[in-house]
Write an enzyme that holds these catalytic residues in place. Sequence first.
Site, short mmCIF file in Angstrom:
data_model
loop_
_atom_site.label_atom_id
_atom_site.label_comp_id
_atom_site.label_asym_id
_atom_site.label_seq_id
_atom_site.Cartn_x
_atom_site.Cartn_y
_atom_site.Cartn_z
N TYR A 172 16.63 -5.43 107.30
CA TYR A 172 16.00 -6.10 106.16
C TYR A 172 16.22 -7.60 106.22
O TYR A 172 17.02 -8.10 107.02
CB TYR A 172 16.53 -5.52 104.84
CG TYR A 172 17.93 -5.96 104.44
CD1 TYR A 172 19.05 -5.48 105.11
CD2 TYR A 172 18.13 -6.86 103.40
CE1 TYR A 172 20.33 -5.87 104.73
CE2 TYR A 172 19.40 -7.25 103.02
CZ TYR A 172 20.50 -6.76 103.69
OH TYR A 172 21.75 -7.16 103.32
N ARG B 293 14.44 15.75 110.58
CA ARG B 293 15.71 15.04 110.80
C ARG B 293 16.19 15.29 112.22
O ARG B 293 16.26 16.44 112.66
CB ARG B 293 16.76 15.52 109.80
CG ARG B 293 18.11 14.82 109.94
CD ARG B 293 19.05 15.23 108.82
NE ARG B 293 20.33 14.51 108.90
CZ ARG B 293 21.41 14.99 109.54
NH1 ARG B 293 21.37 16.15 110.15
NH2 ARG B 293 22.52 14.28 109.57
N LYS C 274 21.14 -7.17 110.77
CA LYS C 274 21.05 -7.04 109.30
C LYS C 274 20.49 -5.68 108.92
O LYS C 274 19.31 -5.53 108.59
CB LYS C 274 20.20 -8.18 108.73
CG LYS C 274 20.39 -8.41 107.25
CD LYS C 274 19.85 -9.76 106.85
CE LYS C 274 19.81 -9.97 105.34
NZ LYS C 274 21.10 -9.94 104.69
N GLU D 45 33.63 -12.33 106.37
CA GLU D 45 32.60 -12.91 105.49
C GLU D 45 32.68 -12.22 104.13
O GLU D 45 33.50 -11.33 103.92
CB GLU D 45 31.21 -12.74 106.11
CG GLU D 45 30.83 -11.30 106.38
CD GLU D 45 29.54 -11.14 107.18
OE1 GLU D 45 28.66 -12.01 107.11
OE2 GLU D 45 29.42 -10.09 107.86
N LEU E 44 27.34 -11.65 109.96
CA LEU E 44 25.90 -11.90 109.96
C LEU E 44 25.68 -13.39 110.19
O LEU E 44 26.37 -14.22 109.61
CB LEU E 44 25.28 -11.48 108.62
CG LEU E 44 23.75 -11.61 108.62
CD1 LEU E 44 23.13 -10.47 109.43
CD2 LEU E 44 23.19 -11.61 107.22
N1 PDD Z 1 22.80 -11.10 102.15
N2 PDD Z 1 26.66 -12.08 105.32
C1 PDD Z 1 26.23 -10.91 104.81
C2 PDD Z 1 27.04 -9.68 105.03
C3 PDD Z 1 25.02 -10.86 104.08
O1 PDD Z 1 24.59 -9.69 103.58
C4 PDD Z 1 24.29 -12.07 103.86
C5 PDD Z 1 22.99 -12.08 103.11
C6 PDD Z 1 24.81 -13.26 104.40
C7 PDD Z 1 24.10 -14.57 104.24
O2 PDD Z 1 22.93 -14.65 105.04
P1 PDD Z 1 21.68 -15.51 104.60
O3 PDD Z 1 22.18 -16.92 104.41
O4 PDD Z 1 20.77 -15.42 105.74
O5 PDD Z 1 21.15 -14.93 103.33
C8 PDD Z 1 25.99 -13.22 105.13
C9 PDD Z 1 21.54 -11.01 101.44
C10 PDD Z 1 21.23 -12.21 100.61
C11 PDD Z 1 21.49 -9.70 100.67
O6 PDD Z 1 21.94 -8.72 101.22
O7 PDD Z 1 20.97 -9.66 99.55
#
Ligand code: PDD
Length: 287
Positions: free
Chosen positions: A33, A101, A151, A183, A207
């Site tokens: 996503y 499945r 992601k 993170e 990420l």
């Molecule tokens: N999340 N690290 C993780 C684990 C994340 O899920 C996200 C983003 C980030 C930041 O990445 P970016 O700057 O590209 O949004 C770092 C999104 C916003 C979410 O899951 O809603």
Amino acid sequence: MTRTVYLNGEYLPETEAKVSIFDRAFLMADGVYEVTSVLGGKLIDFEGHLKRLERSLNELEMKKPAAFDDLLEIHRKLVELNGIDEGLIYLQVTRGAPGDRDFAFPDPETTEPTLVLFTQSKPGLADNPTAKKGIKVISIDDIRWGRRDIKTVQLLYPSMGKMMAKKAGADDAWMVEDGFVTEGTSNNAYIVKDGKIITRNLSTDILHGITRAAVLAFAREAQMAVEERPFTIDEVKAADEAFYTSASSFVMPVVEMDGAAIGTGTPGPVAARLREIYLAESLKVAI
Ligand code: PDD
């Protein structure tokens, strides 16, 4: 108001968009996503999000569901149809619904990916009062899988992390592995010490945040010192400031870690400046 969402080539009322129970994301979390923010009706860092989507798909040998231009068009149409001024667009691609499945991937020739997009209206996203107050975090063990650079929609542990934070009276959790912060549950983590911005270096451990890339570039352009290396919870507690970045929060000050105030216990000047620069500069190139 009923939103209009996008599903596999169609714009539909949200109540009418249905996905198969055999969809690989539903059964196996086999999907990726992106979340892109919208400010003034325009897409922020869109190209970065699409590049990362392409990378996630390649790493998982998943088929690209549509060309860049088509995805841009869908994003823009959803913004228009739902009258989004400030908010988010969620995009998800799954390995599709093979009709049963099975652990093995379905044949991409016969199983088309599922493509879903929807908007979330968030008036006041840029002028978020929380950014003036800062947020509280707790530290938790990072027990996620080893490919956090992809992601994927496997978000159970990050959800549990948010709940652990809530139960502890905090807003979010920063995850720790081998003594170092990886993170946040849905954001990249930073500290500021003696004027230097410190954030974990890119690897499969985190990420590769699109907001992170933009913020670090702006910081370097503004002659701010940046160091990309892992840091500990003790360093967070001894830092002058802390903050996190994400597409949904931009730059968010963090004022407390595990109950201990960070710096003055109020949002610091570096985070405030980076938030201001990021919002101003990314709006200039929003599409
Ligand atoms: N999340 N690290 C993780 C684990 C994340 O899920 C996200 C983003 C980030 C930041 O990445 P970016 O700057 O590209 O949004 C770092 C999104 C916003 C979410 O899951 O809603």
